[in-house]
Design a protein around this motif. Sequence first.
Motif, short mmCIF file in Angstrom:
data_model
loop_
_atom_site.label_atom_id
_atom_site.label_comp_id
_atom_site.label_asym_id
_atom_site.label_seq_id
_atom_site.Cartn_x
_atom_site.Cartn_y
_atom_site.Cartn_z
N PRO A 112 36.44 34.59 39.07
CA PRO A 112 35.49 34.26 38.01
C PRO A 112 35.95 33.10 37.12
N PRO A 165 23.93 43.30 38.47
CA PRO A 165 25.36 43.59 38.41
C PRO A 165 25.93 43.61 37.00
N ASN A 196 31.16 41.72 37.57
CA ASN A 196 31.86 40.78 38.46
C ASN A 196 32.81 39.84 37.72
N ALA A 248 35.92 42.78 37.46
CA ALA A 248 36.26 43.63 38.60
C ALA A 248 37.06 42.84 39.64
N HIS A 249 37.64 43.56 40.59
CA HIS A 249 38.36 42.93 41.71
C HIS A 249 39.55 42.09 41.26
N CYS A 251 26.55 37.13 39.82
CA CYS A 251 25.78 37.88 40.82
C CYS A 251 26.59 38.28 42.04
N LEU A 252 27.60 37.49 42.42
CA LEU A 252 28.37 37.78 43.62
C LEU A 252 29.84 38.02 43.28
N PRO A 253 30.46 39.08 43.79
CA PRO A 253 31.90 39.27 43.55
C PRO A 253 32.69 38.17 44.23
N TRP A 254 33.76 37.71 43.59
CA TRP A 254 34.52 36.59 44.13
C TRP A 254 35.21 36.94 45.44
N THR A 255 35.34 38.23 45.75
CA THR A 255 35.96 38.67 47.00
C THR A 255 35.00 38.63 48.18
N ASP A 256 33.72 38.38 47.93
CA ASP A 256 32.72 38.33 48.99
C ASP A 256 32.75 36.95 49.65
#
Length: 456
Positions: A42, A181, A185, A188-189, A256-261
């Motif tokens: 992020p 979300p 995000n 998280a992660h 909107c999207l997790p950085w791990t995706d």
Amino acid sequence: MTQRNHLVHSLKQRHVTMIALGGVIGAGLFVGSGAIIATAGPAAIISYLIGGFIVTLVMFMLGEMAAKNIDSGSFSTFASLYLGEWAGYSVGWLYWFKSLITITIEAILLGAILHDFLPGLPSWAGALFMLLFVISSNVYSVRSFGEAEYWLSFAKITTILIFMVLGVSILLNMQSGFPAPGLANLTAHGGFMPNGISPVLAGVKVVIFSLGGSEIAAVAAGESENPRDNVNKAIRSVIFRVMVFYVGSVSIVILCLPWTDTVNLKSPYVSLFSLAGYAWAATAMKVVLFVSFMSVMNSFLFSNSRMMYSLSQRGYAPALFGRTNARGVPLNALALSFTVCVGILAVHFASGGDLFLMLAKSSGAFIMTVWIFIILAHARMRQASPASEIGGASYKAWLYPFGNGIALLTLVAVLVSQAFNPDSRFQFVFMCVIALAIIGSYFVLRTRLAFGVVRS
């Protein structure tokens, strides 16, 4: 056909503004942003804020110089005025060389997309066709270039705005197929900066590379109906395009999207549309990328030919490239660009393309070198200008002299970091070799340049 030696001021304010707004929206945003997020997490938003701030500082310096002296050579002319003839010669030829690389790589990318849509069309044929097609908008008149670039940029900007509306609707839980979300995000992660500061700083380099092309607005304004007002308005729009199109849209992706995706981040804009249930997104985004590449090629063909025209007008290049037709188009300069690009395309496809693709990555180093010249020229202009003149100026760059120092140190640090990175060391060395060769050629030719032999 009637030959002239001057350009025609026929671009309108809307042309220059749209060239400025759309000039840097391309693969660097639509695809490259996902790579930064996937490594920096992020905190990638910090990369965009730092990179955007540096580019804004540099473009405002360019704007202040342009407000005093509008010229098709733009930063090359300013370097001559404030740093010396060797600097103007060097930065002009550096930019000309860099823009040829950009034009050719965009043609290659366009040829690949055409091949996807039309498998029977070889990529080399598609690349050559697009080069011919795009150059036609430049050949007819500057007005035709401006109109083409207006609508190409309009398409890109519309896409970004649609994407941002979609993203906001997701965050407000208005998309039934994509649960909101919230702010999860961001932390998280592994937290906001999961991999530390190093990938964030590395991301700044990518952002600066992506924003290469901002300077084209100053070149285009020189052929507009009201050059000084238009260049001021165009340069001021840098803040808007950086904050809205880059920082704003990337923030939506991060939320909107997790950085791990990593799968969806390979093409985050397509992925977000697809995840929201819009199955046509992949094809539509491919069309948008096609338009983006065509827009970048169109802009750099324009700025490349005008830089060659300006170099010729100042005696830094053969005189035939300083001639224009009855419509004010430097056809000889355009013909040179086309010929060199066709030659590079031939080498690229004959050799498999590995060498040229590696050289293409060096374009970011070239543009940062040009920006360093802009920073130094602006500082010298300020030092040489009377206090009363500066105080009464209607347009002044931010934070002088601290802004100059911050921007200069950042760009130098990013360039030097390439020398210590095995993945970018070749590009750094290549840029240095070309830059030294160009500077050296000035001192070899300066006697001939001084006596006008090159122009004969």
